[in-house]
Design a protein around this motif. Structure first.
Motif, PDB file in Angstrom:
ATOM      1  N   GLN A   6       0.827  -1.212   0.000  1.00  0.00           N
ATOM      2  CA  GLN A   6       0.000   0.000   0.000  1.00  0.00           C
ATOM      3  C   GLN A   6       0.855   1.253   0.000  1.00  0.00           C
ATOM      4  O   GLN A   6       0.621   2.175  -0.791  1.00  0.00           O
ATOM      5  N   ILE A   7       1.862   1.299   0.885  1.00  0.00           N
ATOM      6  CA  ILE A   7       2.663   2.529   0.951  1.00  0.00           C
ATOM      7  C   ILE A   7       3.559   2.664  -0.284  1.00  0.00           C
ATOM      8  O   ILE A   7       3.841   3.785  -0.725  1.00  0.00           O
ATOM      9  N   SER A   9       2.627   1.982  -3.216  1.00  0.00           N
ATOM     10  CA  SER A   9       1.745   2.540  -4.247  1.00  0.00           C
ATOM     11  C   SER A   9       1.441   4.015  -4.006  1.00  0.00           C
ATOM     12  O   SER A   9       0.937   4.697  -4.906  1.00  0.00           O
ATOM     13  N   GLN A  10       1.746   4.500  -2.803  1.00  0.00           N
ATOM     14  CA  GLN A  10       1.471   5.893  -2.458  1.00  0.00           C
ATOM     15  C   GLN A  10       2.738   6.746  -2.442  1.00  0.00           C
ATOM     16  O   GLN A  10       2.738   7.875  -1.940  1.00  0.00           O
ATOM     17  N   ILE A  41      -0.584  13.998  -6.898  1.00  0.00           N
ATOM     18  CA  ILE A  41      -1.739  13.437  -6.192  1.00  0.00           C
ATOM     19  C   ILE A  41      -2.966  14.208  -6.644  1.00  0.00           C
ATOM     20  O   ILE A  41      -3.111  15.387  -6.349  1.00  0.00           O
ATOM     21  N   ILE A  55      -1.165   9.571  -8.695  1.00  0.00           N
ATOM     22  CA  ILE A  55      -2.096   9.016  -7.715  1.00  0.00           C
ATOM     23  C   ILE A  55      -3.399   9.783  -7.870  1.00  0.00           C
ATOM     24  O   ILE A  55      -3.442  10.999  -7.647  1.00  0.00           O
ATOM     25  N   GLU A  57      -6.534   9.320  -6.332  1.00  0.00           N
ATOM     26  CA  GLU A  57      -7.395   9.544  -5.176  1.00  0.00           C
ATOM     27  C   GLU A  57      -6.887  10.712  -4.342  1.00  0.00           C
ATOM     28  O   GLU A  57      -5.700  10.795  -4.014  1.00  0.00           O
ATOM     29  N   THR A  58      -7.771  11.621  -3.996  1.00  0.00           N
ATOM     30  CA  THR A  58      -7.425  12.770  -3.158  1.00  0.00           C
ATOM     31  C   THR A  58      -8.214  12.722  -1.855  1.00  0.00           C
ATOM     32  O   THR A  58      -9.197  11.986  -1.737  1.00  0.00           O
ATOM     33  N   LYS A 269      -5.540  14.334   7.001  1.00  0.00           N
ATOM     34  CA  LYS A 269      -4.790  13.738   5.909  1.00  0.00           C
ATOM     35  C   LYS A 269      -3.447  14.446   5.799  1.00  0.00           C
ATOM     36  O   LYS A 269      -3.366  15.669   5.925  1.00  0.00           O
ATOM     37  N   VAL A 271       0.505  14.632   3.617  1.00  0.00           N
ATOM     38  CA  VAL A 271       1.408  14.277   2.535  1.00  0.00           C
ATOM     39  C   VAL A 271       2.780  14.821   2.894  1.00  0.00           C
ATOM     40  O   VAL A 271       2.905  15.971   3.349  1.00  0.00           O
ATOM     41  N   ASN A 301       2.245   9.935   0.043  1.00  0.00           N
ATOM     42  CA  ASN A 301       0.859  10.115   0.448  1.00  0.00           C
ATOM     43  C   ASN A 301       0.597   9.184   1.633  1.00  0.00           C
ATOM     44  O   ASN A 301       0.387   7.985   1.465  1.00  0.00           O
ATOM     45  N   PRO A 303      -0.974   7.006   4.430  1.00  0.00           N
ATOM     46  CA  PRO A 303      -2.308   6.421   4.643  1.00  0.00           C
ATOM     47  C   PRO A 303      -3.020   7.113   5.810  1.00  0.00           C
ATOM     48  O   PRO A 303      -2.444   7.272   6.889  1.00  0.00           O
TER      49      PRO A 303
END
Length: 334
Positions: A6-7, A9-10, A41, A55, A57-58, A269, A271, A301, A303
């Protein structure tokens, strides 16, 4: 998917950024034709469906970047949501006003929060390629860009047309010329009167120079690193140097000689933009532990809801932290 997957991919590596060269209607206008636009992002305000987005998704804001050689401009435009810039390389002349009549030069590490409803543009000055990160408020960034009338008129002579739905039609790539009723109307002189203006003196409170960064009492009671509160609400318990209500805030950490920022969790959130050095980020989601090393220029980004720690492992780390609130709560230190 594991936490490590997951990380991974971010994470967007600076060396792997993919530019778009036809993102906006001025992409072929002489003097604006050699610029690169990056959607890191979120799609930001890019008008071309051909723009690469790293990426998609925001979570309340977009992160992008602009890169361009000396003398190349981003034309006059306005936004209805926040637009903040962090200069990473080179020097930029930012100009603003209905005819771009005011200007100021920003260099590496300088930050500006540009007021909404104001025409602005920028060009690289000096000899070096310029690159700066952008932070755009909102998930859809207010639906796009409002362009100065001269920009729309000139762009059509180079095969680029902006439609009312904010999409970009490129006749050189095979698109058909849109009908007049589909085109974005050009602002009239009366329309232009509704936009704000700021003198250089009035704009100064929206800028913080890197040389003027002031450390604050940090959230972690450490003595081997510095914390900076750079842009955010004047009503926040953080004493931000630029006090602006942008729905986002920018913080930074300087970690030297192996310094570690202890594990913490934030409600907002976040970043991370790794400005210099190599920084080890450890991520814990309550069940799994994962790590990623950020090198210069990388964007991560985080999680939402995960706990992270930062450790300087090479050089002097300087890390920007963009939060999805201009009035953030204090972090939970674990």
């Amino acid at each position: 998917m594991s936490l490590q997957q997951q990380i991974n991919s971010q994470l967007v590596r600076y060396m792997e950024l993919i530019p778009g060269t036809q993102a906006f209607i001025d992409a072929r206008t002489p003097g604006s034709h050699l610029k690169d636009n990056f959607c890191i992002i979120g799609a930001g305000v890019a008008e071309s469906s051909r723009q690469h987005v790293h990426i998609r998704e925001t979570s309340g804001f977009n992160i992008g970047a602009a890169g361009q050689p000396p003398g190349i401009k981003n034309s006059l435009h306005s936004h209805t949501t926040a637009e903040l810039f962090i200069v990473f390389k080179g020097s930029f002349r930012l100009y603003w006003g209905n005819e771009g009549e005011y200007d100021a030069v920003l260099s590496k590490g300088d930050i500006i929060s540009i007021p909404t409803n104001l025409f602005r543009g920028f060009e690289v000055v000096g000899r070096d390629y310029g690159f700066m990160y952008s932070v755009l408020g909102g998930d859809d960034s207010g639906g796009g860009v409002t362009w100065h009338p001269s920009v729309i008129e000139e762009s059509q002579g180079h095969g680029l047309y902006l439609c009312k739905d904010k999409s970009l039609v490129d006749t050189q790539s095979g698109d058909s010329v849109p009908s007049q009723e589909k085109l974005m109307p050009v602002l009239t002189s009366k329309d232009m009167e509704s936009f704000d203006n700021y003198t250089v003196e009035q704009m100064l409170p929206y800028v913080v120079k890197h040389s003027d960064y002031q450390s604050v009492v940090n959230d972690f009671s450490g003595i081997d690193y510095q914390q900076f509160a750079l842009t955010g609400s004047p009503n926040s318990e953080y004493d931000f140097q630029v006090k602006s209500e942008d729905d986002v805030s920018i913080h930074a950490f300087a970690l030297n000689n192996g310094a570690t920022l202890p594990s913490y969790r934030r409600d907002e959130k976040q970043v991370l933009i790794n400005f210099s050095g190599d920084t080890l980020v450890e991520v814990f989601d309550g069940e799994e532990l994962a790590q990623v090393v950020l090198t210069t220029g990388d964007v991560f980004n985080v999680p939402k809801g995960a706990a992270i720690s930062l450790e300087n492992i090479r050089g002097d780390s300087f890390v920007y932290q963009v939060l999805g609130s201009d009035n953030p709560t204090k972090p939970e230190v674990l």
